[in-house]
Design a protein around this motif. Sequence first.
Motif, PDB file in Angstrom:
ATOM      1  N   ARG A 181       0.846  -1.195   0.000  1.00 59.95           N
ATOM      2  CA  ARG A 181       0.000   0.000   0.000  1.00 59.95           C
ATOM      3  C   ARG A 181       0.881   1.245   0.000  1.00 59.95           C
ATOM      4  NH1 ARG A 181      -2.435  -4.072  -0.229  1.00 59.95           N
ATOM      5  NH2 ARG A 181      -4.362  -4.701   0.831  1.00 59.95           N
ATOM      6  N   PRO A 182       1.722   1.409  -1.009  1.00 64.59           N
ATOM      7  CA  PRO A 182       2.657   2.540  -0.969  1.00 64.59           C
ATOM      8  C   PRO A 182       1.958   3.875  -1.166  1.00 64.59           C
ATOM      9  CG  PRO A 182       2.750   1.488  -3.115  1.00 64.59           C
ATOM     10  CD  PRO A 182       1.864   0.625  -2.250  1.00 64.59           C
ATOM     11  N   GLU A 183       2.554   4.906  -0.587  1.00 58.41           N
ATOM     12  CA  GLU A 183       2.112   6.265  -0.868  1.00 58.41           C
ATOM     13  C   GLU A 183       2.805   6.791  -2.115  1.00 58.41           C
ATOM     14  OE1 GLU A 183       2.178   8.857   2.645  1.00 58.41           O
ATOM     15  OE2 GLU A 183       2.194   7.032   3.862  1.00 58.41           O
ATOM     16  N   ILE A 184       4.050   6.333  -2.327  1.00 60.25           N
ATOM     17  CA  ILE A 184       4.801   6.752  -3.506  1.00 60.25           C
ATOM     18  C   ILE A 184       5.569   5.559  -4.072  1.00 60.25           C
ATOM     19  CG2 ILE A 184       6.619   8.261  -4.426  1.00 60.25           C
ATOM     20  CD1 ILE A 184       5.893  10.312  -2.334  1.00 60.25           C
ATOM     21  N   VAL A 185       5.502   5.399  -5.379  1.00 60.50           N
ATOM     22  CA  VAL A 185       6.276   4.400  -6.109  1.00 60.50           C
ATOM     23  C   VAL A 185       7.414   5.121  -6.814  1.00 60.50           C
ATOM     24  CG1 VAL A 185       6.221   2.658  -7.939  1.00 60.50           C
ATOM     25  CG2 VAL A 185       4.198   3.011  -6.485  1.00 60.50           C
ATOM     26  N   VAL A 186       8.632   4.622  -6.654  1.00 62.45           N
ATOM     27  CA  VAL A 186       9.794   5.210  -7.330  1.00 62.45           C
ATOM     28  C   VAL A 186      10.326   4.201  -8.335  1.00 62.45           C
ATOM     29  CG1 VAL A 186      12.097   6.197  -7.079  1.00 62.45           C
ATOM     30  CG2 VAL A 186      10.380   6.572  -5.292  1.00 62.45           C
ATOM     31  N   HIS A 197      -1.179  -0.235 -17.653  1.00 64.55           N
ATOM     32  CA  HIS A 197      -2.426  -0.959 -17.410  1.00 64.55           C
ATOM     33  C   HIS A 197      -2.885  -0.668 -15.988  1.00 64.55           C
ATOM     34  CE1 HIS A 197      -2.021  -3.154 -21.176  1.00 64.55           C
ATOM     35  NE2 HIS A 197      -0.784  -3.470 -20.846  1.00 64.55           N
ATOM     36  N   PRO A 198      -3.481   0.505 -15.758  1.00 64.88           N
ATOM     37  CA  PRO A 198      -3.834   0.907 -14.392  1.00 64.88           C
ATOM     38  C   PRO A 198      -4.801  -0.042 -13.714  1.00 64.88           C
ATOM     39  CG  PRO A 198      -4.772   2.420 -16.026  1.00 64.88           C
ATOM     40  CD  PRO A 198      -3.802   1.562 -16.746  1.00 64.88           C
ATOM     41  N   GLU A 199      -5.588  -0.761 -14.503  1.00 62.28           N
ATOM     42  CA  GLU A 199      -6.548  -1.704 -13.907  1.00 62.28           C
ATOM     43  C   GLU A 199      -5.856  -2.815 -13.123  1.00 62.28           C
ATOM     44  OE1 GLU A 199      -5.596  -3.118 -18.083  1.00 62.28           O
ATOM     45  OE2 GLU A 199      -6.064  -1.186 -17.128  1.00 62.28           O
ATOM     46  N   ASP A 200      -4.609  -3.093 -13.438  1.00 64.09           N
ATOM     47  CA  ASP A 200      -3.873  -4.140 -12.727  1.00 64.09           C
ATOM     48  C   ASP A 200      -3.556  -3.740 -11.289  1.00 64.09           C
ATOM     49  OD1 ASP A 200      -3.860  -5.779 -14.921  1.00 64.09           O
ATOM     50  OD2 ASP A 200      -1.828  -5.254 -15.553  1.00 64.09           O
ATOM     51  N   PHE A 201      -3.636  -2.451 -10.988  1.00 59.41           N
ATOM     52  CA  PHE A 201      -3.183  -1.959  -9.685  1.00 59.41           C
ATOM     53  C   PHE A 201      -4.278  -1.249  -8.892  1.00 59.41           C
ATOM     54  CE2 PHE A 201       0.321  -1.917 -12.736  1.00 59.41           C
ATOM     55  CZ  PHE A 201       1.253  -2.721 -12.094  1.00 59.41           C
ATOM     56  N   ARG A 202      -5.499  -1.236  -9.415  1.00 55.44           N
ATOM     57  CA  ARG A 202      -6.566  -0.463  -8.766  1.00 55.44           C
ATOM     58  C   ARG A 202      -7.255  -1.205  -7.641  1.00 55.44           C
ATOM     59  NH1 ARG A 202      -8.365   2.328 -14.110  1.00 55.44           N
ATOM     60  NH2 ARG A 202      -7.366   4.353 -13.866  1.00 55.44           N
ATOM     61  N   GLN A 203      -7.163  -2.549  -7.631  1.00 54.46           N
ATOM     62  CA  GLN A 203      -7.825  -3.342  -6.606  1.00 54.46           C
ATOM     63  C   GLN A 203      -6.792  -4.077  -5.759  1.00 54.46           C
ATOM     64  OE1 GLN A 203     -11.454  -3.817  -6.121  1.00 54.46           O
ATOM     65  NE2 GLN A 203     -11.276  -1.851  -7.186  1.00 54.46           N
ATOM     66  N   VAL A 204      -7.041  -4.142  -4.470  1.00 50.24           N
ATOM     67  CA  VAL A 204      -6.158  -4.867  -3.556  1.00 50.24           C
ATOM     68  C   VAL A 204      -7.001  -5.830  -2.730  1.00 50.24           C
ATOM     69  CG1 VAL A 204      -4.402  -3.073  -3.434  1.00 50.24           C
ATOM     70  CG2 VAL A 204      -6.326  -3.026  -1.834  1.00 50.24           C
ATOM     71  N   PRO A 205      -6.469  -6.997  -2.391  1.00 47.02           N
ATOM     72  CA  PRO A 205      -7.239  -7.968  -1.608  1.00 47.02           C
ATOM     73  C   PRO A 205      -7.426  -7.491  -0.169  1.00 47.02           C
ATOM     74  CG  PRO A 205      -4.986  -8.728  -1.934  1.00 47.02           C
ATOM     75  CD  PRO A 205      -5.139  -7.500  -2.757  1.00 47.02           C
ATOM     76  N   ALA A 249     -10.787  -4.351  -2.560  1.00 46.05           N
ATOM     77  CA  ALA A 249     -11.200  -2.966  -2.346  1.00 46.05           C
ATOM     78  C   ALA A 249     -10.326  -2.074  -3.210  1.00 46.05           C
ATOM     79  CB  ALA A 249     -11.065  -2.586  -0.872  1.00 46.05           C
ATOM     80  N   ASP A 250     -10.743  -0.827  -3.359  1.00 48.70           N
ATOM     81  CA  ASP A 250      -9.935   0.114  -4.129  1.00 48.70           C
ATOM     82  C   ASP A 250      -8.606   0.368  -3.426  1.00 48.70           C
ATOM     83  OD1 ASP A 250     -11.927   0.397  -6.013  1.00 48.70           O
ATOM     84  OD2 ASP A 250     -12.782   2.188  -5.089  1.00 48.70           O
ATOM     85  N   ALA A 251      -7.534   0.362  -4.195  1.00 41.71           N
ATOM     86  CA  ALA A 251      -6.230   0.694  -3.633  1.00 41.71           C
ATOM     87  C   ALA A 251      -6.211   2.161  -3.231  1.00 41.71           C
ATOM     88  CB  ALA A 251      -5.138   0.420  -4.656  1.00 41.71           C
ATOM     89  N   PRO A 252      -5.545   2.500  -2.138  1.00 42.72           N
ATOM     90  CA  PRO A 252      -5.467   3.916  -1.751  1.00 42.72           C
ATOM     91  C   PRO A 252      -4.723   4.717  -2.813  1.00 42.72           C
ATOM     92  CG  PRO A 252      -3.955   2.581  -0.444  1.00 42.72           C
ATOM     93  CD  PRO A 252      -4.806   1.622  -1.213  1.00 42.72           C
TER      94      PRO A 252
END
Length: 235
Positions: A139-144, A177-185, A193-196
């Motif tokens: 659940r990162p706040e920032i991806v580098v 492909h943003p859909e790959d990262f929008r949902q988290v278990p 649920a939606d990823a923060p």
Amino acid sequence: MADTDTDTAPGAQRFIPPRPDSLDALRAAATGCRGCELYRDATQTVFGRGDATARVVFVGEQPGDIEDQKGLPFVGPAGRLLRRAVDDAGLDPGHIYLTNAVKHFRFDLRGKRRIHQTPDRLHITACRPWLVAEFARLRPEIVVVLGATAAKALLGPTFRVTRQRGELLPWPAVAQHPEDFRQVPVDSAGHTADAPPARLLASIHPSAVLRADNHDVAYAGLVADLTVVARALSA
């Protein structure tokens, strides 16, 4: 190194557990990955490491020679430089997760030396399911993203680090492909649920700093990029 099949690879998806409940479960499964030919010559799979609740996730290219031997990402010269840059930028190393776009070391054998080879599109595509699976547990706040290979894996082939480095971009909206990262278990039953909301910043890979003609200038640029991250986290 064995000859590369540049046309096809089965990909990592078949090796990922259907409902992994932790990063440790993914890490264990990744040891048996045969998604591309790189496993044949590499010593071992080098999976991500760090805090599962990390505020910052760093994505690099692939393990190097030392990482391949030790089984941990970013423990060689580039990793040591990155740790120094993290400290100089004021980031907390205890809240960082480190991983790579490709989990096996690709190299040319020249005598007894193993010379790094950049992963190609086949390897990035084959290994991408591991990245997606990792992000599902984070659940990162920032991806580098560090360097071109990581950028291609997450943002697609048209993204240029040199054009947008140091900018905070919306994540996962900027993903290829943003859909790959929008949902988290959220549980073991498969509910999601939606990823923060988060952000992404691209920078150069620390190995590029090591290779730079003007090391001091290149290093200062990396620290400046990471300082943007540190300020955003404290805002």
